[in-house]
Design an enzyme around this catalytic site. Sequence first.
Site, PDB file in Angstrom:
ATOM      1  N   ASP A   4      14.895 -82.180 -82.366  1.00  0.00           N
ATOM      2  CA  ASP A   4      16.254 -81.939 -82.841  1.00  0.00           C
ATOM      3  C   ASP A   4      16.363 -82.412 -84.289  1.00  0.00           C
ATOM      4  O   ASP A   4      15.339 -82.545 -84.966  1.00  0.00           O
ATOM      5  CB  ASP A   4      17.266 -82.654 -81.927  1.00  0.00           C
ATOM      6  CG  ASP A   4      18.560 -81.865 -81.799  1.00  0.00           C
ATOM      7  OD1 ASP A   4      19.357 -81.900 -82.753  1.00  0.00           O
ATOM      8  OD2 ASP A   4      18.762 -81.203 -80.761  1.00  0.00           O
TER       9      ASP A   4
ATOM     10  N   HIS B 259      23.478 -84.441 -84.072  1.00  0.00           N
ATOM     11  CA  HIS B 259      23.223 -83.718 -82.827  1.00  0.00           C
ATOM     12  C   HIS B 259      22.142 -84.355 -81.963  1.00  0.00           C
ATOM     13  O   HIS B 259      22.298 -84.541 -80.758  1.00  0.00           O
ATOM     14  CB  HIS B 259      22.840 -82.285 -83.199  1.00  0.00           C
ATOM     15  CG  HIS B 259      22.839 -81.307 -82.095  1.00  0.00           C
ATOM     16  ND1 HIS B 259      21.701 -80.947 -81.405  1.00  0.00           N
ATOM     17  CD2 HIS B 259      23.838 -80.582 -81.556  1.00  0.00           C
ATOM     18  CE1 HIS B 259      21.996 -80.035 -80.504  1.00  0.00           C
ATOM     19  NE2 HIS B 259      23.290 -79.794 -80.567  1.00  0.00           N
TER      20      HIS B 259
ATOM     21  N   SER C 197      23.959 -77.507 -75.465  1.00  0.00           N
ATOM     22  CA  SER C 197      23.203 -78.589 -76.108  1.00  0.00           C
ATOM     23  C   SER C 197      23.177 -79.827 -75.244  1.00  0.00           C
ATOM     24  O   SER C 197      22.204 -80.566 -75.235  1.00  0.00           O
ATOM     25  CB  SER C 197      23.846 -78.954 -77.444  1.00  0.00           C
ATOM     26  OG  SER C 197      23.350 -78.164 -78.471  1.00  0.00           O
TER      27      SER C 197
END
Length: 668
Positions: free
Chosen positions: A231, A273, A476
Site C-alpha cells: 500500500d 491508507h 479497501s
Amino acid sequence: MFTVRYADGTEYKLDESDDLVAVRTHSRNSLTEGAPFEGAPLSGEARAVLDKFDVEARFPMAGVEVFRTQARRNRKAVRDEARAVLREEADVRFAGRVLHDAKSKEPVLYTENLFIKFDDDLSATACKKLLKQHKLKVKRALEYARNAYFVEAEEGTGLRVFELAHTLLKEESVECCHPELVREPRRRAAFAPQWHLKRTTVGGTSVNAHANVEAAWTTTEGQGTVIAVIDDGVDIDHEEFRTSGKIVAPLNASVPDNHPNRSNPRPGSGNNHGTACAGVACAEGSVGASGVAPRARLMPIRLVSGLGSQNEADAFIHAAQQGADVISCSWGPRDGKWWDPNDPVHNQNVPLPDSTRLAIEWAIRNGRGGKGCVIVWAAGNGNESVDNDGYARSDKVVAVAACNDTGTRSVYSDFGNAIWCAFPSSDFVHTPFNHPAPKTPGIWTTDRSGAVGYNPGQASQGDAAGHYTNSFGGTSSAAPGVAGVAALILARNPALRWDEVKDLLKRSCDQIDAAGGNYDANGHSAFYGYGRVNAAKAVELALPPQPAYTAIHTAVQDVAVRDKQTSRLSVEVGDTRAAREVAVSVDIEHTYIGDLVVKIVGPAGTATLHDRTGRGTDNIKQRYDKVNAPALAAFAGANPQGTWTLEVTDEATQDVGTVRSFSVELIY
C-alpha cells in the site's frame, strides 16, 4: 491510436489526449504542492500558464504531474502552448504529451522501459543478442520468470516504444512484451466500536453484522503467520505495531535497491491508507484497535509508483521471498463514480500487465515453500463490474466485496463473477437508489499517529489523540479483513496450499441478504460471492484432516544423468486401492537444472514434474503434488499397481548429474 497486446490476447487501446500535458521536474518536486515555488520554482509566465490547468494526476516518485486544460475550445493549441512555455523552465525536465484510456479518458503515462519475456528454451546469450539488435539496455533480469527482463530503450524513443514492442512480438522467440504503462493508483477507501469483529453496540445502536472474528480467537489469533500489506506506507511506529518482532522485512518498493530509504515503509504526506489497512488485518489490540489476526506479523511494503510499474511486480516478489503467508492489496484501477451510472470510467477494461501477472504467479508457485502465498484483493468501489478489472478478476487472487452493518451490500461495492466473498465495511445513504443510511460511520482501525492521518485529533472521528479513525471503509477495508482471516486459517493449519485456503474461505461463508443476493445454483452471488466470511467457521474447517494412511514407495540408486540422454529409475507398487492423491518426491543432483525435463511414468499415464525451469540452479530436491505439478491429478482415483518410473532427460550439453532417489506417495 496506440495498442498494447498482452500474452492472453488482450488488446489495450490508448489515444493521445488533446488536453493533457505531463510535466517532470529535475528536482522531482511538485509544481503545485507545498509552499509556493518550493523546490520547483517557475517563472511568472509559466505560473500564469499553469493557472489555466487543473491537476489531473500525480506520480510523486517519478516527479511527474499531469495537468488538464480548463479551456473548452482549441484545447490542443492551449496544450501545445503550455508545453512550449514549460520546456523553457530550468527545473522542468520535460513537458510532454499524454496518452489516455480510449474509453474512460483516464491518463496513462508511458515510459521508455519495456517488459520482455523470451521463450524458456532460448539461451541468455541469444536473449541479450536480440536485445542489443533493438538497442535495448538491460536494466535488470527478472528472477520471477525465465528469460524475463526489464529493459530500457534509447532516450528519445518516446511514443515509438509502442512500435518497438510490436516489432519484438513478431520475433519467434519473444513470448510477451509491453511498454511500462503507469496509471495513478487509487486507494480503495470510499475496543470500541469494532462491530465487524463481534456483536456490539455503537452509539447506542445494536449492530449484529460481523464476521465472527472474536469467536475465532479462542482457537488462534494468527500467531506464526506473516501478512504483507502492499500500500502507500504504514506507520510502523504506531502503538499497535510496536511490539518487538511485529514488523518483518519492511520495504519501500518505489525507490531503487541502493536507496537509503529502501527499508523504510513509512508513509509520506497524505499517505494514510496503508496504516488503516494494516490495522484491519493485524493491529495488535494492545491499546485501541485490534486487527482480525492480532498476533500475525506485519510486512509493510510501500508502493507509491504508478499502477502497472515494474515496482509493482517487484513488491510481490519481495513479499514471497521474505516469507509472507498472505498478501493484501487494497488498490487497483480507478473506480467509476458509484452514484453516476453514466460516468465514462464505469466498466473500463484495465488488463493485468504481464510483468505483474507473472510476479503474482511466481508468488503462487514459490511462496510459502511451494504452497503459495494467499493473495487478497479489494474488488473496487465503483458500483460496477469487477470482471473488467484485470487485477481483482485474476483467478489467482481472492476478490473481496463489501457488505454493511445491516448485512446487505454496501452501495459502492463492485460486483460480478470474480467476487469470491464479502467482509463488513462502511456504507453511505443514497436516496436515488433507495439505499438507507448505515448505523455506523464505518470501520474502527489504526490511523497515522497524531493529527496527520484521517482523524485530525477529534474524538468524533475516532480518538482525541488522532491515533485511530472510526470511518475507514470501502473494499479497501474489506480486503485486509479477509487477509486476516486467511492468516487465522494458516495459523491453524500451515500445511494448506493457497488454493485450499481460497476454497476454505468459500466454504466458511454465510449467505447474507437472501432476498437481494440472487445466489445461483452453486451458491454464488454477484454481490457477495459465496457470502460473508465467518472467521470462526473458517478456523474450524482448517483443522488438518486425518487421512487413513499414506503409503510411500521409494527407489534409491545412483543413476548417472548424461548430456542429451534419458536416465530412468523405477519402483514397483503392489497397492491396488485407488489413492485420493498422488505425490512424488525427487532427489536429483545436477549443476544446471534448466537443462532437465523430469517426468513420472505410472500405470495410469505420464506427468511432467519439471520442464527446464530454474536456469543455472543446482539440484532438484522437491516434493511435487497436484498444485505445483497439476498433471499428477490424473493419477488420483486410478489403480496404482505396477511399475512407476522416474525419467530424467538432459536436453543440453556440458552439465551432468545423478539421480539419487525418488518416492511415490499414495495418499488415502
